[in-house]
Design a protein around this motif. Sequence first.
Motif, short mmCIF file in Angstrom:
data_model
loop_
_atom_site.label_atom_id
_atom_site.label_comp_id
_atom_site.label_asym_id
_atom_site.label_seq_id
_atom_site.Cartn_x
_atom_site.Cartn_y
_atom_site.Cartn_z
N GLY A 193 -55.81 -21.34 -27.63
CA GLY A 193 -55.95 -20.66 -26.36
C GLY A 193 -55.27 -21.37 -25.23
O GLY A 193 -54.75 -22.49 -25.38
N ARG A 194 -55.29 -20.75 -24.09
CA ARG A 194 -54.73 -21.33 -22.87
C ARG A 194 -55.55 -20.87 -21.68
O ARG A 194 -56.22 -19.83 -21.73
N ARG A 195 -55.52 -21.67 -20.62
CA ARG A 195 -56.21 -21.32 -19.37
C ARG A 195 -55.17 -20.97 -18.34
O ARG A 195 -54.24 -21.74 -18.08
N HIS A 196 -55.30 -19.80 -17.76
CA HIS A 196 -54.32 -19.33 -16.77
C HIS A 196 -54.70 -19.86 -15.38
O HIS A 196 -55.85 -20.25 -15.14
N PRO A 197 -53.75 -19.87 -14.46
CA PRO A 197 -54.03 -20.39 -13.11
C PRO A 197 -55.19 -19.69 -12.40
O PRO A 197 -55.84 -20.29 -11.54
N ASP A 198 -55.44 -18.43 -12.76
CA ASP A 198 -56.55 -17.71 -12.11
C ASP A 198 -57.90 -18.08 -12.70
O ASP A 198 -58.94 -17.51 -12.33
N GLY A 199 -57.92 -19.02 -13.68
CA GLY A 199 -59.17 -19.46 -14.27
C GLY A 199 -59.60 -18.68 -15.50
O GLY A 199 -60.60 -19.02 -16.14
N LEU A 200 -58.85 -17.63 -15.86
CA LEU A 200 -59.18 -16.84 -17.04
C LEU A 200 -58.59 -17.47 -18.30
O LEU A 200 -57.47 -17.97 -18.28
N TYR A 201 -59.36 -17.42 -19.38
CA TYR A 201 -58.91 -17.96 -20.66
C TYR A 201 -58.34 -16.84 -21.52
O TYR A 201 -58.75 -15.67 -21.42
N GLU A 202 -57.41 -17.21 -22.38
CA GLU A 202 -56.80 -16.28 -23.31
C GLU A 202 -56.74 -16.91 -24.70
O GLU A 202 -56.40 -18.09 -24.83
N VAL A 203 -57.13 -16.15 -25.72
CA VAL A 203 -56.99 -16.60 -27.11
C VAL A 203 -55.64 -16.12 -27.61
O VAL A 203 -55.33 -14.92 -27.56
N THR A 204 -54.84 -17.03 -28.11
CA THR A 204 -53.47 -16.71 -28.51
C THR A 204 -53.27 -16.71 -30.03
O THR A 204 -52.21 -16.31 -30.51
N GLY A 205 -54.25 -17.15 -30.79
CA GLY A 205 -54.10 -17.16 -32.24
C GLY A 205 -55.16 -18.03 -32.89
O GLY A 205 -56.06 -18.56 -32.22
N ARG A 206 -55.07 -18.16 -34.19
CA ARG A 206 -56.00 -19.00 -34.94
C ARG A 206 -55.28 -20.26 -35.39
O ARG A 206 -54.16 -20.21 -35.89
N ARG A 207 -55.96 -21.40 -35.25
CA ARG A 207 -55.38 -22.66 -35.68
C ARG A 207 -55.11 -22.65 -37.18
O ARG A 207 -54.13 -23.21 -37.67
N SER A 208 -55.98 -21.98 -37.92
CA SER A 208 -55.84 -21.95 -39.38
C SER A 208 -54.83 -20.92 -39.84
O SER A 208 -54.54 -20.82 -41.03
#
Length: 854
Positions: free
Chosen positions: A362-377
């Motif tokens: 995942g990543r955290r955007h500047p507006d404070g919202l988180y996004e899931v971008t994929g699975r580590r596995s």
Amino acid sequence: MTIAPPTRRLEASAPAVPFAAQLARFGNRPAVLAGKDTLSYAQLAARVHETAERLGPVRRLVLLAATNGVDSLVAYLAALAGGHPLVLVPGDNPAAVESIRAAFDPDVVMGDGGGDGAPRITEVRTETRHLLHPDLALMLSTSGSTGSPKLVRLSHRNVQANAESIGEYLRLSAGDRAATTLPMSYCYGLSVINSHLAVGASLVLTDLSVVDPCFWEVFTRTEATAFAAVPYTFELLERIGFQDMDLPHLRYVTQAGGRLAPELVQRYARLGRERGWELFVMYGQTEATARMAYLPPELAAESPARIGVPIPGGKFRIDPVDGLEDGELVYTGPNVMLGYAESPADLAEGRTITELRTGDLGRRHPDGLYEVTGRRSRFLKIAGLRIDLGRVEQILADLGVQASSAGTDGQLVVALQGTHDPDLLRKMLAGSLGIPRGSVQMFSVAELPRLASGKPDYQAVLALAAPAPSPATDERPVKAEGPQDVRRIMAEQLELETVQADSTFVSLGGDSLSYVATSVRLEKALGTLPSDWHLRTVAELEQVSPPPKPRRKLTARIESSIVLRAVAIIFIISTHIGLFHWEGTAHVLLAVAGYNFARFQLGGERARRLRRQAASLARIVVPSMAFIAFGYVVTDHYSVANIFLLNALIGPQEVTTEWHFWFVEVLTYLLVCMTALLAVPAVSRLERRFPLAFPLGLTAAGLLGRSEIVDLGVPNTGPALWLFALGWTVARARTVPHRLLASAIAVLCVPGFFYGDLVREATLLTGILVLIWVRTLPVPKGLQKVTVLLASASLYIYLTHWLVFPYFVALHPSVAVVASLVAGVGYWALVSWVLGLKRRRTRSGVGALQASRS
């Protein structure tokens, strides 16, 4: 790691989940609405206390086979209030129950009792043989509905804290009422129950599917304010015309259980704004008791790909992952589990983890919202390159191909939905990834494999590359059909190329003509078939567990409406031919017609429903007109009015050969009138809002015609209408009181129907009561296929026997009966083949048109 001493008795300070132990504080507020019954919090608390008393003072390991009923709710709350560690397992999956029971050896097993809030309790032992940690409250399977022996251990604080957090961000109050659209044994469904009980809100207990019109009748009648959905629920909502529904009390819809496509998030967020309700997109795992993040509704339309912010009391951080731009999402909060349990020994352990490594990138955007971008596995290493399986699927999606990918280091396996050129796609994909073409295997499948939750089944994708078993001899018996064949059976019986996981028999266009053969094949494949199977999704049917294999029986059980159709057509033509005389069964078929109309023709949004009704009507009218036209040419028994099914309106009033087809004519008039009536938007809404009262009103109108108080102007239609409407009522009778009401109408109204012909009236009354109360009837094994054939072809047998039996009756009436049955089945087979050929040509033409445009 903390090991607890053996716990033998509960102390006064024994841990309990507060919201379960303090139900009485909400007094007379409504807590549960189930069917026509409402339980206040005080009443619910009393039943929970009574069940806790039955569990006794000794702290024991409890297994609950849970359903969405009052008994299961009371059992669940009693265990939490009494401090008994509880394992929740789906009650409709016997295999899951036995798997957990064998792995953990519970001291007490609970399940539904009589449905009155007094659950069934089976004591394995009066004390416990386990070491149970004081913090241990609840255990859920990591696999959701399959009953995996790997359990998530949750503490009292986990359960209470997550319920409070959810209540806070959903702004729950005592005025809220949530319908139970998901199983209690699923952490998402359970979180709905917990969060509402924690604030004194109400639960509308139901196990109806959102594709069932009765669900929305219950939802509206109880003034429910919310329901929970997983991604495939929204696909079902698309099918049934949710956007056009009038739901004045709906306040919010929640979504979790997997990623919802951003375009659907935007669409439903905007729909909610227009209609006055909110969409909460949420993110969670069983290991976090359910929820970890939510997307504020006001941001859903603008940021549809994000999971939002942590729930109250929770925090995220992102730990770097070598070689990847995005890091792993790590969650901390009071709802993080104690740890896992894979054997009884693990029940003694305390907290073994303090944070949850989600496995999601995942990543955290500047507006404070988180996004899931994929699975580590979801990464492989091929030819020294790190391959993101999510990117594999995105590359193919950009090419217009739906796909699921899996694999091992060195090999990439891709399932392609539909018909494609695997060689061309393999070349393009390998080039985009920079890997050898030989390391990619592609397989075209009718449907991408999915789990019961609707999520991709990556193990099934990987299994596509498994080597096929060596061929056996030609004498090897054909493998019996099983749950994995549900889609193929549906596709074959309904002449479809593909069947979606969220499709139902009704949504695929199934009707009473195709219902018979489909139900028999499915029952043979599944071992048992739910009474509402035609409304269940394919994914749900694939999860039906077959019962233990019984000893060989001499009979098979077939649905009563099917047996009634087969028996009735034999009695009808035998009476006409003179083999024996037994009248009344034709009118039983009118009730069966209404019963099937309600089951197959009333689901979905109005436009699709009208198309389905018109198509079903055409499958009756066109073959009938064609055959009667043939009879008009080769005999002098019929008129042009017969060909167009108008004899009842403009033909002679005296009984002549022109009245041979009165049943087909009257059935056609009824279906045309019902289709036209329900095409009126206001009437359609009325039927959806009052699914039982509506056919009861039609029954009353039909009885006015039967009694000649009102002249409907069409001979036989008045008497037929009340029977058709009564059959419709039977299909809507979900409870015992409803069935008793339908039975009372039959018992009061059938006597005198045939002016004192007691045998005829007894036959009609018996047929209706069988339809109301008897789901299946035993049929000798050798006659099972014959029964199905006769039921499927009953309309065509009725049509053809008038022209067939005169040529054979001189030999013997029994010969004429057999010849008529064979001819009718033959005509049915011919019509089915022609209709199938037409559908195949239509699909071929559509496919060619699409190809020419691409």
